[in-house]
Design an enzyme around this catalytic site. Structure first.
Site, PDB file in Angstrom:
ATOM      1  N   LYS A  33       1.108   4.141  -2.884  1.00  0.00           N
ATOM      2  CA  LYS A  33       0.746   5.538  -2.610  1.00  0.00           C
ATOM      3  C   LYS A  33       1.932   6.481  -2.831  1.00  0.00           C
ATOM      4  O   LYS A  33       1.747   7.635  -3.205  1.00  0.00           O
ATOM      5  CB  LYS A  33       0.193   5.677  -1.187  1.00  0.00           C
ATOM      6  CG  LYS A  33      -1.129   4.923  -0.971  1.00  0.00           C
ATOM      7  CD  LYS A  33      -2.235   5.426  -1.892  1.00  0.00           C
ATOM      8  CE  LYS A  33      -3.570   4.775  -1.638  1.00  0.00           C
ATOM      9  NZ  LYS A  33      -4.644   5.288  -2.502  1.00  0.00           N
ATOM     10  N   TYR A  68       0.835  -1.209   0.000  1.00  0.00           N
ATOM     11  CA  TYR A  68       0.000   0.000   0.000  1.00  0.00           C
ATOM     12  C   TYR A  68       0.875   1.266   0.000  1.00  0.00           C
ATOM     13  O   TYR A  68       0.647   2.203  -0.773  1.00  0.00           O
ATOM     14  CB  TYR A  68      -0.901  -0.031   1.238  1.00  0.00           C
ATOM     15  CG  TYR A  68      -1.917   1.078   1.325  1.00  0.00           C
ATOM     16  CD1 TYR A  68      -3.078   1.061   0.548  1.00  0.00           C
ATOM     17  CD2 TYR A  68      -1.739   2.146   2.198  1.00  0.00           C
ATOM     18  CE1 TYR A  68      -4.020   2.071   0.647  1.00  0.00           C
ATOM     19  CE2 TYR A  68      -2.668   3.155   2.304  1.00  0.00           C
ATOM     20  CZ  TYR A  68      -3.817   3.124   1.528  1.00  0.00           C
ATOM     21  OH  TYR A  68      -4.754   4.131   1.633  1.00  0.00           O
TER      22      TYR A  68
HETATM   23  N1  LIG Z   1      -9.972   5.931   4.734  1.00  0.00           N
HETATM   24  C1  LIG Z   1      -8.745   6.346   4.989  1.00  0.00           C
HETATM   25  O1  LIG Z   1      -8.361   6.536   6.160  1.00  0.00           O
HETATM   26  C2  LIG Z   1      -7.797   6.641   3.867  1.00  0.00           C
HETATM   27  C3  LIG Z   1      -6.564   7.222   4.187  1.00  0.00           C
HETATM   28  C4  LIG Z   1      -5.671   7.509   3.164  1.00  0.00           C
HETATM   29  C5  LIG Z   1      -5.995   7.238   1.849  1.00  0.00           C
HETATM   30  N2  LIG Z   1      -7.193   6.654   1.566  1.00  0.00           N
HETATM   31  C6  LIG Z   1      -7.481   6.368   0.160  1.00  0.00           C
HETATM   32  O2  LIG Z   1      -8.696   6.960  -0.215  1.00  0.00           O
HETATM   33  C7  LIG Z   1      -9.320   6.177  -1.237  1.00  0.00           C
HETATM   34  C8  LIG Z   1     -10.749   5.825  -0.824  1.00  0.00           C
HETATM   35  O3  LIG Z   1     -10.706   5.139   0.404  1.00  0.00           O
HETATM   36  P1  LIG Z   1     -12.016   4.759   1.241  1.00  0.00           P
HETATM   37  O4  LIG Z   1     -11.614   4.799   2.664  1.00  0.00           O
HETATM   38  O5  LIG Z   1     -13.170   5.552   0.787  1.00  0.00           O
HETATM   39  O6  LIG Z   1     -12.150   3.222   0.808  1.00  0.00           O
HETATM   40  P2  LIG Z   1     -13.437   2.283   0.688  1.00  0.00           P
HETATM   41  O7  LIG Z   1     -12.918   0.895   0.748  1.00  0.00           O
HETATM   42  O8  LIG Z   1     -14.497   2.698   1.657  1.00  0.00           O
HETATM   43  O9  LIG Z   1     -13.971   2.589  -0.797  1.00  0.00           O
HETATM   44  C9  LIG Z   1     -13.228   2.264  -1.935  1.00  0.00           C
HETATM   45  C10 LIG Z   1     -14.172   1.984  -3.093  1.00  0.00           C
HETATM   46  O10 LIG Z   1     -13.353   1.638  -4.233  1.00  0.00           O
HETATM   47  C11 LIG Z   1     -13.962   0.539  -4.893  1.00  0.00           C
HETATM   48  N3  LIG Z   1     -12.944  -0.218  -5.628  1.00  0.00           N
HETATM   49  C12 LIG Z   1     -12.079  -1.138  -5.128  1.00  0.00           C
HETATM   50  N4  LIG Z   1     -11.337  -1.656  -6.107  1.00  0.00           N
HETATM   51  C13 LIG Z   1     -11.730  -1.058  -7.255  1.00  0.00           C
HETATM   52  C14 LIG Z   1     -11.339  -1.193  -8.610  1.00  0.00           C
HETATM   53  N5  LIG Z   1     -10.390  -2.076  -8.961  1.00  0.00           N
HETATM   54  N6  LIG Z   1     -11.937  -0.418  -9.538  1.00  0.00           N
HETATM   55  C15 LIG Z   1     -12.906   0.459  -9.175  1.00  0.00           C
HETATM   56  N7  LIG Z   1     -13.327   0.611  -7.910  1.00  0.00           N
HETATM   57  C16 LIG Z   1     -12.750  -0.134  -6.955  1.00  0.00           C
HETATM   58  C17 LIG Z   1     -14.598  -0.276  -3.779  1.00  0.00           C
HETATM   59  O11 LIG Z   1     -15.592  -1.153  -4.261  1.00  0.00           O
HETATM   60  C18 LIG Z   1     -15.125   0.817  -2.862  1.00  0.00           C
HETATM   61  O12 LIG Z   1     -16.449   1.177  -3.179  1.00  0.00           O
HETATM   62  C19 LIG Z   1      -8.413   4.952  -1.424  1.00  0.00           C
HETATM   63  O13 LIG Z   1      -7.540   5.163  -2.503  1.00  0.00           O
HETATM   64  C20 LIG Z   1      -7.640   4.885  -0.129  1.00  0.00           C
HETATM   65  O14 LIG Z   1      -6.403   4.232  -0.286  1.00  0.00           O
HETATM   66  C21 LIG Z   1      -8.101   6.352   2.533  1.00  0.00           C
END
Ligand SMILES: NC(=O)c1ccc[n+]([C@@H]2O[C@H](COP(=O)([O-])OP(=O)(O)OC[C@H]3O[C@@H](n4cnc5c(N)ncnc54)[C@H](O)[C@@H]3O)[C@@H](O)[C@H]2O)c1
Length: 246
Positions: A157, A153
């Site tokens: 990133k 991951y």
């Molecule tokens: N939540 C956090 O604390 C956090 C922190 C830093 C970065 N992020 C990043 O933010 C983004 C969103 O995170 P989140 O917390 O909303 O995650 P989440 O898991 O709640 O939502 C992610 C969505 O992406 C979809 N998805 C997964 N694989 C996919 C693919 N191959 N093609 C299309 N869609 C796909 C999933 O079905 C899901 O609906 C991610 O890139 C994550 O790495 C999140």
């Protein structure tokens, strides 16, 4: 209306941060494309937005798949005529320490989080070039600096940062702004399974002493998608309560 009639694709917008971004953009007048790989999530968000009178298109495309992403861009252009904004938000975690990390875990995360962004940037480039206009925002992470158990991951990133900077260099001449957001702990399903003790420890390291909400990310993303940020490109903006101060 800060995005009136702009066409925005938000990948992984069936829930969480992506959904919040799609809702924020549509409230500012954008036509939005809800891309996800889980059909029920796409249906829920698109039906909701349609009921609010938003111009919305749901597309089931896996960002890690080159030809499905091509189809995503083609369907968007067919429905709305163009693409003005791309948010590379789709992301997954498959955690394990490096010695225990399977090749499968490594490949899955790199394919979705990093190759997925390349696929989208690559296919949307010609459309934005033609318009001499575009905004590309990728969701990186504070974990790009490294985190035990998240080598795949973290690498994906950190890779997004190199991809963002290089795309900014290459696409700048076409009037395209390319930036990244690096969230810290944001309350979504992705972090819902962190054990309470570790969560408490994590919060104690955040200068603002709290986790973030999806609106914290969608507000920043709106700024980067709007013309208020038209002289900003190639940047990674932390949105993490001060967790990292690079
Ligand atoms: N939540 C956090 O604390 C956090 C922190 C830093 C970065 N992020 C990043 O933010 C983004 C969103 O995170 P989140 O917390 O909303 O995650 P989440 O898991 O709640 O939502 C992610 C969505 O992406 C979809 N998805 C997964 N694989 C996919 C693919 N191959 N093609 C299309 N869609 C796909 C999933 O079905 C899901 O609906 C991610 O890139 C994550 O790495 C999140």
């Amino acid at each position: 209306m800060r995005l009136k009639d702009k066409v925005a694709i938000i990948t992984g917008s069936g829930q969480g941060i992506g959904e919040a971004i799609a809702r924020r953009f549509s409230a500012e007048g954008a036509k939005v494309v809800i891309d996800d790989i889980v059909q029920e999530r796409i249906d829920r968000v698109t039906e909701d937005l349609k009921a609010e009178g938003v111009d919305v298109l749901g597309v089931n495309a896996d960002v890690s798949n080159y030809s499905q992403v091509h189809m995503l861009i083609q369907k968007t252009v067919k429905a709305f005529g163009t693409v003005d904004i791309l948010v590379n938000n789709a992301g997954i975690i498959r955690d394990a320490t490096i010695m225990k990390m399977s090749e499968e875990y490594w490949d899955e995360v790199i394919d979705v989080n990093l190759k997925g962004a390349y696929n989208c940037i690559h296919h949307v480039g010609p459309v934005m070039k033609k318009n001499q206009y575009g905004k590309i925002i990728s969701i990186s992470s504070a974990v790009r600096f490294g985190n035990i158990g998240q080598a795949n991951y973290s690498a994906s990133k950190a890779g997004l940062v190199g991809l963002t900077r290089t795309t900014a260099l290459e696409y700048g001449r076409y009037g395209i702004n390319v930036n990244a957001i690096a969230p810290g702990y944001i309350e979504t399903k992705m972090i819902a399974n962190i054990p309470p003790k570790i969560r408490e420890m994590a919060i104690s390291t955040i200068p603002l002493h709290r986790t973030g909400q999806v609106v914290d990310i969608s507000n920043l993303c709106l700024f980067l998608a709007s013309d208020e940020s038209s002289y900003i490109t190639g940047q990674v903006i932390q949105c993490d309560g001060g967790l990292k101060m690079p």
